[in-house]
Design a protein around this motif. Structure first.
Motif, PDB file in Angstrom:
ATOM      1  N   ALA A  50      29.905 -46.452   1.605  1.00 26.24           N
ATOM      2  CA  ALA A  50      30.698 -45.275   1.236  1.00 26.24           C
ATOM      3  C   ALA A  50      29.796 -44.077   0.962  1.00 26.24           C
ATOM      4  O   ALA A  50      30.060 -42.954   1.412  1.00 26.24           O
ATOM      5  N   GLU A  51      28.710 -44.311   0.233  1.00 25.85           N
ATOM      6  CA  GLU A  51      27.790 -43.220  -0.092  1.00 25.85           C
ATOM      7  C   GLU A  51      27.092 -42.693   1.157  1.00 25.85           C
ATOM      8  O   GLU A  51      26.954 -41.471   1.343  1.00 25.85           O
ATOM      9  N   LEU A  52      26.658 -43.608   2.020  1.00 25.96           N
ATOM     10  CA  LEU A  52      25.952 -43.210   3.236  1.00 25.96           C
ATOM     11  C   LEU A  52      26.847 -42.361   4.132  1.00 25.96           C
ATOM     12  O   LEU A  52      26.436 -41.306   4.639  1.00 25.96           O
ATOM     13  N   VAL A  53      28.061 -42.820   4.337  1.00 28.52           N
ATOM     14  CA  VAL A  53      29.001 -42.092   5.197  1.00 28.52           C
ATOM     15  C   VAL A  53      29.350 -40.737   4.590  1.00 28.52           C
ATOM     16  O   VAL A  53      29.363 -39.708   5.275  1.00 28.52           O
ATOM     17  N   ARG A  54      29.599 -40.738   3.302  1.00 29.94           N
ATOM     18  CA  ARG A  54      29.954 -39.489   2.622  1.00 29.94           C
ATOM     19  C   ARG A  54      28.804 -38.476   2.665  1.00 29.94           C
ATOM     20  O   ARG A  54      29.009 -37.294   2.971  1.00 29.94           O
ATOM     21  N   ASP A  55      27.588 -38.940   2.398  1.00 32.95           N
ATOM     22  CA  ASP A  55      26.441 -38.038   2.400  1.00 32.95           C
ATOM     23  C   ASP A  55      26.151 -37.483   3.793  1.00 32.95           C
ATOM     24  O   ASP A  55      25.593 -36.385   3.929  1.00 32.95           O
ATOM     25  N   ALA A  56      26.528 -38.243   4.836  1.00 35.25           N
ATOM     26  CA  ALA A  56      26.327 -37.783   6.210  1.00 35.25           C
ATOM     27  C   ALA A  56      27.413 -36.819   6.666  1.00 35.25           C
ATOM     28  O   ALA A  56      27.321 -36.253   7.766  1.00 35.25           O
ATOM     29  N   GLY A  57      28.442 -36.646   5.847  1.00 32.32           N
ATOM     30  CA  GLY A  57      29.526 -35.742   6.201  1.00 32.32           C
ATOM     31  C   GLY A  57      30.514 -36.318   7.187  1.00 32.32           C
ATOM     32  O   GLY A  57      31.258 -35.572   7.835  1.00 32.32           O
ATOM     33  N   LEU A  58      30.549 -37.645   7.302  1.00 31.06           N
ATOM     34  CA  LEU A  58      31.468 -38.297   8.232  1.00 31.06           C
ATOM     35  C   LEU A  58      32.769 -38.660   7.524  1.00 31.06           C
ATOM     36  O   LEU A  58      32.786 -38.936   6.324  1.00 31.06           O
ATOM     37  N   ALA A  59      33.847 -38.687   8.283  1.00 26.61           N
ATOM     38  CA  ALA A  59      35.149 -39.122   7.780  1.00 26.61           C
ATOM     39  C   ALA A  59      35.438 -40.522   8.298  1.00 26.61           C
ATOM     40  O   ALA A  59      35.186 -40.823   9.477  1.00 26.61           O
ATOM     41  N   VAL A  60      35.974 -41.382   7.438  1.00 26.43           N
ATOM     42  CA  VAL A  60      36.405 -42.719   7.846  1.00 26.43           C
ATOM     43  C   VAL A  60      37.880 -42.631   8.220  1.00 26.43           C
ATOM     44  O   VAL A  60      38.707 -42.216   7.408  1.00 26.43           O
ATOM     45  N   THR A  61      38.202 -43.002   9.453  1.00 27.62           N
ATOM     46  CA  THR A  61      39.583 -42.851   9.924  1.00 27.62           C
ATOM     47  C   THR A  61      40.439 -44.086   9.678  1.00 27.62           C
ATOM     48  O   THR A  61      41.652 -43.983   9.551  1.00 27.62           O
ATOM     49  N   SER A  62      39.811 -45.271   9.624  1.00 27.75           N
ATOM     50  CA  SER A  62      40.565 -46.488   9.326  1.00 27.75           C
ATOM     51  C   SER A  62      39.594 -47.558   8.868  1.00 27.75           C
ATOM     52  O   SER A  62      38.389 -47.478   9.113  1.00 27.75           O
ATOM     53  N   LEU A  63      40.154 -48.565   8.209  1.00 29.71           N
ATOM     54  CA  LEU A  63      39.411 -49.780   7.882  1.00 29.71           C
ATOM     55  C   LEU A  63      40.174 -50.953   8.471  1.00 29.71           C
ATOM     56  O   LEU A  63      41.377 -51.081   8.299  1.00 29.71           O
ATOM     57  N   CYS A  64      39.443 -51.802   9.154  1.00 32.07           N
ATOM     58  CA  CYS A  64      40.023 -53.009   9.740  1.00 32.07           C
ATOM     59  C   CYS A  64      39.303 -54.218   9.121  1.00 32.07           C
ATOM     60  O   CYS A  64      38.080 -54.181   9.007  1.00 32.07           O
ATOM     61  N   ARG A  65      39.948 -55.197   8.647  1.00 37.67           N
ATOM     62  CA  ARG A  65      41.376 -55.308   8.717  1.00 37.67           C
ATOM     63  C   ARG A  65      41.899 -56.061   7.513  1.00 37.67           C
ATOM     64  O   ARG A  65      41.180 -56.848   6.891  1.00 37.67           O
ATOM     65  N   GLY A  66      43.177 -55.843   7.250  1.00 37.04           N
ATOM     66  CA  GLY A  66      43.928 -56.686   6.344  1.00 37.04           C
ATOM     67  C   GLY A  66      44.861 -57.559   7.171  1.00 37.04           C
ATOM     68  O   GLY A  66      44.749 -57.654   8.385  1.00 37.04           O
ATOM     69  N   GLY A  67      45.806 -58.183   6.468  1.00 43.05           N
ATOM     70  CA  GLY A  67      46.779 -59.011   7.178  1.00 43.05           C
ATOM     71  C   GLY A  67      46.507 -60.492   7.029  1.00 43.05           C
ATOM     72  O   GLY A  67      46.193 -60.982   5.954  1.00 43.05           O
ATOM     73  N   PHE A  68      46.639 -61.230   8.149  1.00 44.94           N
ATOM     74  CA  PHE A  68      46.526 -62.689   8.187  1.00 44.94           C
ATOM     75  C   PHE A  68      47.339 -63.303   7.042  1.00 44.94           C
ATOM     76  O   PHE A  68      46.837 -64.029   6.198  1.00 44.94           O
ATOM     77  N   PHE A  69      48.623 -62.973   7.104  1.00 48.17           N
ATOM     78  CA  PHE A  69      49.539 -63.376   6.047  1.00 48.17           C
ATOM     79  C   PHE A  69      49.898 -64.855   6.102  1.00 48.17           C
ATOM     80  O   PHE A  69      50.653 -65.340   5.253  1.00 48.17           O
ATOM     81  N   ASN A  70      49.377 -65.573   7.095  1.00 52.61           N
ATOM     82  CA  ASN A  70      49.598 -67.012   7.184  1.00 52.61           C
ATOM     83  C   ASN A  70      48.565 -67.800   6.387  1.00 52.61           C
ATOM     84  O   ASN A  70      48.599 -69.032   6.388  1.00 52.61           O
ATOM     85  N   THR A  71      47.648 -67.129   5.698  1.00 52.81           N
ATOM     86  CA  THR A  71      46.631 -67.820   4.910  1.00 52.81           C
ATOM     87  C   THR A  71      47.055 -67.889   3.446  1.00 52.81           C
ATOM     88  O   THR A  71      47.780 -67.015   2.951  1.00 52.81           O
ATOM     89  N   PRO A  72      46.593 -68.907   2.721  1.00 52.89           N
ATOM     90  CA  PRO A  72      47.059 -69.091   1.341  1.00 52.89           C
ATOM     91  C   PRO A  72      46.701 -67.936   0.406  1.00 52.89           C
ATOM     92  O   PRO A  72      47.439 -67.665  -0.547  1.00 52.89           O
ATOM     93  N   ASP A  73      45.585 -67.272   0.650  1.00 52.72           N
ATOM     94  CA  ASP A  73      45.118 -66.221  -0.263  1.00 52.72           C
ATOM     95  C   ASP A  73      45.450 -64.825   0.227  1.00 52.72           C
ATOM     96  O   ASP A  73      44.793 -63.856  -0.153  1.00 52.72           O
ATOM     97  N   TRP A  74      46.500 -64.691   1.045  1.00 43.99           N
ATOM     98  CA  TRP A  74      46.772 -63.406   1.685  1.00 43.99           C
ATOM     99  C   TRP A  74      46.996 -62.286   0.676  1.00 43.99           C
ATOM    100  O   TRP A  74      46.573 -61.146   0.918  1.00 43.99           O
ATOM    101  N   TYR A  75      47.639 -62.574  -0.440  1.00 45.12           N
ATOM    102  CA  TYR A  75      47.979 -61.502  -1.376  1.00 45.12           C
ATOM    103  C   TYR A  75      46.726 -60.920  -2.022  1.00 45.12           C
ATOM    104  O   TYR A  75      46.502 -59.697  -1.976  1.00 45.12           O
ATOM    105  N   ASP A  76      45.893 -61.758  -2.587  1.00 39.00           N
ATOM    106  CA  ASP A  76      44.679 -61.269  -3.239  1.00 39.00           C
ATOM    107  C   ASP A  76      43.725 -60.643  -2.234  1.00 39.00           C
ATOM    108  O   ASP A  76      43.089 -59.615  -2.516  1.00 39.00           O
TER     109      ASP A  76
END
Length: 270
Positions: A50-76
């Protein structure tokens, strides 16, 4: 070569490019936006990234990934993913919903569970200022990776929830085959659901291991500009990420991958 303002380089396209070199390479190439992945950012260090990207002046457009709701720990796990997106300044968390639960053949129930799971995450996502983006994957991934196989299904799952918290991903690689996609993109625009637009080409013959069968823009058979025109007609004016999985591409130096990606984008998407 100067990168267009809307171009975003997804980290997966140069999977083995170390994060400091990736950031420096984007700055050198005039690329101002990045799509990031959780595995790589956590391996390098979430706060450091986060610090490296921010200091470079770059914008983060997305983060991949969440989901896989078929796994036992999906909520946490998805709550952690939302928090990571917030730390990185990523406005969108891409959700790959997961396949059928082990031993199940009940596709309807699996999709219904995805919708309920997303609803359970809405309060946390809203509080974090992160938009959840349901990504439909090509039907060949339905059993093991994503029971959401069309844009229409993704929109139906998103419909019960506020559009500013739950949207969809339009990914050309996964949706180009669907003769309903143009009507569904228009619907997504009317419902203000397009949270992320990702571009990759479909190459044939597919290599062994179809997950790695994406090509750079112009290397395959997808009408990429038609997709761009469709999402723009639907009102989407946000970043356009190029996200390509291909082992042969990953073997090349990061600076070359970025240059080839940008050239393909300019020639076939922009």
């Amino acid at each position: 070569m100067t990168a267009p303002d809307r171009f975003s380089f997804n980290q997966a396209t140069a999977k083995y490019w170390p994060i400091p070199e990736l950031v420096a390479g984007c700055v050198e190439a005039g690329v101002g936006q990045l799509g990031l992945w959780r595995e790589e950012t956590n391996a390098y260090g979430l706060d450091k990234t986060a610090e490296l990207v921010r200091d470079a002046g770059l914008a983060v457009t997305s983060l991949c990934r969440g989901g896989f709701f078929n796994t036992p720990d999906w909520y946490d796990e998805n709550r952690r993913a939302i928090d990571e997106a917030a730390v990185l300044g990523a406005p969108v968390l891409v959700l790959v919903s997961g396949g059928l639960p082990e031993g199940s053949r009940d596709l309807d129930a699996a999709r219904a569970h995805v919708g309920e799971a997303i609803g359970a995450l809405v309060p946390h996502a809203r509080a974090a200022g992160v938009r959840l983006a349901i990504e439909p994957l090509h039907p060949m991934f339905c059993s093991d990776r994503c029971v959401v196989a069309s844009l229409g299904q993704a929109l139906d799952l998103a419909a019960p929830y506020p559009a500013d918290v739950v949207g969809v991903v339009v990914d050309t690689y996964h949706l180009w085959w669907d003769d309903q996609v143009w009507a569904q993109i228009a619907r997504a625009g009317r419902e203000d659901r397009i949270a992320c637009f990702q571009v990759a080409d479909w190459i044939t013959p597919l290599p062994e291991g179809v997950l790695l069968g994406r090509g750079l823009p112009g290397e395959g058979c997808v009408e990429l500009r038609r997709f761009r025109d469709a999402v723009e007609a639907a009102g989407y004016t946000g970043p356009i990420e190029v996200e390509v999985f291909h082992a042969g591409l990953w073997a090349r130096p990061g600076t070359e991958i970025l240059a080839r990606t940008l050239a393909g984008y300019l020639a076939h998407v922009d």
